[in-house]
Design an enzyme around this catalytic site. Structure first.
Site, PDB file in Angstrom:
ATOM      1  N   HIS B  46       0.829  -1.043   0.071  1.00 49.07           N
ATOM      2  CA  HIS B  46       0.057   0.013  -0.136  1.00 49.07           C
ATOM      3  C   HIS B  46       0.799   1.194  -0.004  1.00 49.07           C
ATOM      4  O   HIS B  46       2.024   1.148   0.294  1.00 49.07           O
ATOM      5  CB  HIS B  46      -0.868  -0.017   1.395  1.00 49.07           C
ATOM      6  CG  HIS B  46      -2.085  -0.822   1.133  1.00 49.07           C
ATOM      7  ND1 HIS B  46      -3.001  -0.897   2.169  1.00 49.07           N
ATOM      8  CD2 HIS B  46      -2.456  -1.996   0.314  1.00 49.07           C
ATOM      9  CE1 HIS B  46      -4.110  -1.844   1.868  1.00 49.07           C
ATOM     10  NE2 HIS B  46      -3.524  -2.501   0.711  1.00 49.07           N
ATOM     11  N   GLU B  48       0.862   3.967   1.793  1.00 46.30           N
ATOM     12  CA  GLU B  48       1.469   4.415   3.185  1.00 46.30           C
ATOM     13  C   GLU B  48       2.505   3.427   3.777  1.00 46.30           C
ATOM     14  O   GLU B  48       3.478   3.886   4.255  1.00 46.30           O
ATOM     15  CB  GLU B  48       0.163   4.166   4.167  1.00 46.30           C
ATOM     16  CG  GLU B  48      -1.027   4.975   3.797  1.00 46.30           C
ATOM     17  CD  GLU B  48      -2.026   4.023   3.289  1.00 46.30           C
ATOM     18  OE1 GLU B  48      -1.821   3.506   2.119  1.00 46.30           O
ATOM     19  OE2 GLU B  48      -3.129   4.157   3.729  1.00 46.30           O
ATOM     20  N   CYS B  79      -2.216  -0.236   7.637  1.00 45.68           N
ATOM     21  CA  CYS B  79      -1.221   0.941   7.486  1.00 45.68           C
ATOM     22  C   CYS B  79      -1.394   1.754   8.908  1.00 45.68           C
ATOM     23  O   CYS B  79      -0.654   2.394   8.978  1.00 45.68           O
ATOM     24  CB  CYS B  79      -2.016   1.541   6.268  1.00 45.68           C
ATOM     25  SG  CYS B  79      -1.618   0.870   4.843  1.00 45.68           S
TER      26      CYS B  79
END
Lengths: 139, 139
Positions: B46, B48, B79
């Site tokens: 992801h 993040e 995250c």
């Protein structure tokens, strides 16, 4: 889980919080990892996170539905959240994490198809962690 | 957030779910990332997660206390769990994630010192995501 404990010992020997993980798929170990947050200066380098990345790389797919994660400590929310995305078939963990374990959150965090088994080699897993924190407190 | 949106657009152009992130520390952008889960065949990729790793690498420390994460979509539990470990100073996000957003969990997930600001460039962030899902449904 014995293989995961060996990984935890490797972390211990590197002055890392001793957590080890192994992912098994069709009776084959496809990932062996241990916590490397200090070595990599990266809080995302938990044993489980590295194991998911390594296992996905090995099978060439994002999902780990037919795999089992063995990990010496109960996954934290980050790792449980990652486990959700992998849809991993089963998670077996040793020691419970009473401070940061994912199970402290009441809402289901894991994928509905993920089975859970806990307390496997719990004492050995816990002992290594206790020994580590004793060691760093003494220094 | 405009820079994070540019990152989201890069993800869109790669047929990735369009989420972009930027980490700012002392008025300097120290990480620019976008979702790469398909490209890397890794659910942990992801925007993040990559941003935390990159920012920690940049500052040479695990903690991001003086930093702000700008991300176009509300972080998921993975995250948010990672953000907890970084002790990041502030998180600013655009669109809410009504299915997998961390705020669906009632128990506090983030570090107690992390400030939150949401709805920043929400429409633009959401629009890119809607456009993406419309595109993949058409194919």
């Amino acid at each position: 889980m014995k293989e995961a404990l060996k990984e935890a010992q490797k972390a211990f020997d590197k002055d890392e919080v001793p957590v080890g993980a192994v992912i098994v798929c069709k009776n084959q170990i496809i990932a062996r990892t241990h916590n490397l947050t200090e070595t990599l200066t990266d809080v995302t380098a938990h044993a489980e996170m590295q194991a998911f990345t390594a296992a996905s790389g090995f099978i060439g797919g994002k999902y780990l539905k037919d795999c089992t994660l063995y990990v010496t400590l109960e996954p934290c929310l980050m790792c449980a959240g990652a486990a959700f995305w992998t849809q991993i078939g089963k998670i077996v963990y040793g020691a419970s994490d009473e401070k940061r374990g994912y199970s402290l959150v009441k809402k289901p965090v894991l994928h509905p198809s993920t089975q859970i088994s806990s307390g496997v080699l719990e004492e050995e897993s816990k002992q290594l962690l206790q020994e580590f924190f004793l060691k760093i407190r003494e220094n």
